[in-house]
Scaffold this motif. Structure first.
Motif, PDB file in Angstrom:
ATOM      1  N   CYS A 209      11.686   6.670   1.764  1.00  0.00           N
ATOM      2  CA  CYS A 209      10.841   7.102   0.644  1.00  0.00           C
ATOM      3  C   CYS A 209      11.679   7.147  -0.635  1.00  0.00           C
ATOM      4  N   LEU A 210      12.851   7.735  -0.558  1.00  0.00           N
ATOM      5  CA  LEU A 210      13.735   7.824  -1.722  1.00  0.00           C
ATOM      6  C   LEU A 210      14.164   6.440  -2.191  1.00  0.00           C
ATOM      7  N   ARG A 211      14.456   5.534  -1.256  1.00  0.00           N
ATOM      8  CA  ARG A 211      14.835   4.163  -1.642  1.00  0.00           C
ATOM      9  C   ARG A 211      13.693   3.483  -2.396  1.00  0.00           C
ATOM     10  N   ARG A 212      12.484   3.638  -1.907  1.00  0.00           N
ATOM     11  CA  ARG A 212      11.324   3.032  -2.579  1.00  0.00           C
ATOM     12  C   ARG A 212      11.142   3.620  -3.973  1.00  0.00           C
ATOM     13  N   MET A 213      11.286   4.936  -4.089  1.00  0.00           N
ATOM     14  CA  MET A 213      11.163   5.573  -5.404  1.00  0.00           C
ATOM     15  C   MET A 213      12.200   5.023  -6.372  1.00  0.00           C
TER      16      MET A 213
ATOM     17  N   LEU B 164       3.024   5.935  -5.841  1.00  0.00           N
ATOM     18  CA  LEU B 164       2.680   6.034  -7.259  1.00  0.00           C
ATOM     19  C   LEU B 164       1.547   7.030  -7.488  1.00  0.00           C
ATOM     20  N   LYS B 165       0.522   6.973  -6.638  1.00  0.00           N
ATOM     21  CA  LYS B 165      -0.608   7.898  -6.757  1.00  0.00           C
ATOM     22  C   LYS B 165      -0.151   9.343  -6.613  1.00  0.00           C
ATOM     23  N   GLU B 166       0.657   9.598  -5.594  1.00  0.00           N
ATOM     24  CA  GLU B 166       1.130  10.959  -5.329  1.00  0.00           C
ATOM     25  C   GLU B 166       2.043  11.456  -6.452  1.00  0.00           C
ATOM     26  N   LEU B 167       2.940  10.613  -6.905  1.00  0.00           N
ATOM     27  CA  LEU B 167       3.859  11.016  -7.980  1.00  0.00           C
ATOM     28  C   LEU B 167       3.116  11.243  -9.287  1.00  0.00           C
ATOM     29  N   GLN B 168       2.103  10.438  -9.532  1.00  0.00           N
ATOM     30  CA  GLN B 168       1.329  10.613 -10.750  1.00  0.00           C
ATOM     31  C   GLN B 168       0.536  11.922 -10.711  1.00  0.00           C
ATOM     32  N   ALA B 169       0.095  12.309  -9.536  1.00  0.00           N
ATOM     33  CA  ALA B 169      -0.642  13.568  -9.384  1.00  0.00           C
ATOM     34  C   ALA B 169       0.295  14.770  -9.473  1.00  0.00           C
ATOM     35  N   ASP B 170       1.523  14.614  -8.968  1.00  0.00           N
ATOM     36  CA  ASP B 170       2.489  15.715  -8.967  1.00  0.00           C
ATOM     37  C   ASP B 170       3.891  15.134  -9.020  1.00  0.00           C
TER      38      ASP B 170
ATOM     39  N   ARG C 290       6.564  16.594  -9.517  1.00  0.00           N
ATOM     40  CA  ARG C 290       7.579  17.525  -9.019  1.00  0.00           C
ATOM     41  C   ARG C 290       7.576  17.642  -7.505  1.00  0.00           C
ATOM     42  N   VAL C 291       6.769  16.838  -6.827  1.00  0.00           N
ATOM     43  CA  VAL C 291       6.718  16.893  -5.373  1.00  0.00           C
ATOM     44  C   VAL C 291       8.116  16.572  -4.828  1.00  0.00           C
ATOM     45  N   THR C 292       8.508  17.284  -3.769  1.00  0.00           N
ATOM     46  CA  THR C 292       9.815  17.005  -3.175  1.00  0.00           C
ATOM     47  C   THR C 292       9.767  15.673  -2.451  1.00  0.00           C
ATOM     48  N   ASN C 293      10.911  15.066  -2.269  1.00  0.00           N
ATOM     49  CA  ASN C 293      10.978  13.797  -1.565  1.00  0.00           C
ATOM     50  C   ASN C 293      10.482  13.957  -0.135  1.00  0.00           C
ATOM     51  N   VAL C 294      10.796  15.070   0.512  1.00  0.00           N
ATOM     52  CA  VAL C 294      10.356  15.300   1.893  1.00  0.00           C
ATOM     53  C   VAL C 294       8.832  15.385   1.953  1.00  0.00           C
ATOM     54  N   ASP C 295       8.221  16.154   1.040  1.00  0.00           N
ATOM     55  CA  ASP C 295       6.764  16.253   1.018  1.00  0.00           C
ATOM     56  C   ASP C 295       6.117  14.913   0.672  1.00  0.00           C
ATOM     57  N   LEU C 296       6.709  14.209  -0.274  1.00  0.00           N
ATOM     58  CA  LEU C 296       6.179  12.904  -0.658  1.00  0.00           C
ATOM     59  C   LEU C 296       6.232  11.937   0.522  1.00  0.00           C
ATOM     60  N   ALA C 297       7.349  11.926   1.215  1.00  0.00           N
ATOM     61  CA  ALA C 297       7.499  11.042   2.374  1.00  0.00           C
ATOM     62  C   ALA C 297       6.424  11.337   3.417  1.00  0.00           C
ATOM     63  N   THR C 298       6.173  12.600   3.669  1.00  0.00           N
ATOM     64  CA  THR C 298       5.140  12.987   4.637  1.00  0.00           C
ATOM     65  C   THR C 298       3.771  12.498   4.184  1.00  0.00           C
TER      66      THR C 298
ATOM     67  N   PRO D 269       0.797  -1.235   0.000  1.00  0.00           N
ATOM     68  CA  PRO D 269       0.000   0.000   0.000  1.00  0.00           C
ATOM     69  C   PRO D 269       0.830   1.286   0.000  1.00  0.00           C
ATOM     70  N   ILE D 270       2.002   1.264   0.607  1.00  0.00           N
ATOM     71  CA  ILE D 270       2.850   2.470   0.596  1.00  0.00           C
ATOM     72  C   ILE D 270       3.385   2.723  -0.814  1.00  0.00           C
ATOM     73  N   ASP D 271       3.811   1.672  -1.511  1.00  0.00           N
ATOM     74  CA  ASP D 271       4.259   1.837  -2.901  1.00  0.00           C
ATOM     75  C   ASP D 271       3.132   2.424  -3.748  1.00  0.00           C
ATOM     76  N   LEU D 272       1.921   1.930  -3.546  1.00  0.00           N
ATOM     77  CA  LEU D 272       0.779   2.409  -4.320  1.00  0.00           C
ATOM     78  C   LEU D 272       0.475   3.871  -3.996  1.00  0.00           C
ATOM     79  N   LYS D 273       0.615   4.259  -2.726  1.00  0.00           N
ATOM     80  CA  LYS D 273       0.438   5.670  -2.352  1.00  0.00           C
ATOM     81  C   LYS D 273       1.498   6.529  -3.029  1.00  0.00           C
TER      82      LYS D 273
END
Length: 159
Positions: A39-43, A14-20, A22-30, A8-12
């Motif tokens: 978060c960066l390792r998973r990406m 993907l959803k967030e990255l697909q929506a934006d 350009r999101v920063t890794n810190v914001d994405l992790a949050t 489920p975290i991988d899917l989240k």
């Protein structure tokens, strides 16, 4: 691509990255409930495995003068693999052809074409499509309006 076990975290992610994208890794992790390093390792894992193919901007065609979208249904005289590949190679070289999908049934390919105006579309149609080797027929439909243009893939909450 191997069958990855996406949690489920991988899917989240993907959803967030697909929506934006350009999101920063810190914001994405949050947003997905991680700290930045995992978060960066998973990406990176999703990128290296080919789940994430690329990052790009979704550009409004009209902003660059492309006012017409056309779908072209192409039938070929021969469906031998070498003829199919030759047609695919031909359309890959045409920048105004944005998508090319091989179909089953009466139509061999459907193309999505962006054109600046009717004249430029007609030139592409007559000089590059109907006259291409092995093309039997081309039927076209111009779009009147677009009700939905959502890039990406529907991402489920779980798999």
């Amino acid at each position: 691509m191997p069958n990855l076990n996406l949690d489920p975290i991988d899917l989240k992610l993907l959803k967030e990255l697909q929506a934006d994208g350009r999101v920063t890794n810190v914001d994405l992790a949050t947003k997905v409930g991680l700290t930045a390093p995992p978060c960066l390792r998973r990406m990176r894992t999703l990128e290296q495995s080919g789940v994430i193919k690329s990052y790009h901007a979704h550009i409004d065609p009209a902003a660059l003068g492309y006012t017409i979208t056309v779908f072209a249904m192409v039938s070929l005289k021969s469906q031998a693999e070498e003829d199919l590949k030759a047609f695919e190679d031909h359309v890959r070289a045409l920048p105004d052809v944005r998508e090319c999908h091989m179909l089953n049934g009466e139509i061999d390919f459907i193309l999505k074409i962006l054109a600046r105006d009717l004249q430029s579309f007609q030139e592409l149609l007559t000089s590059e499509l109907t006259s291409a080797p092995n093309v039997s027929s081309v039927k076209t439909s111009l779009t009147i309006r677009t009700a939905k243009d959502e890039p990406g893939v529907p991402v489920p909450d779980s798999m």
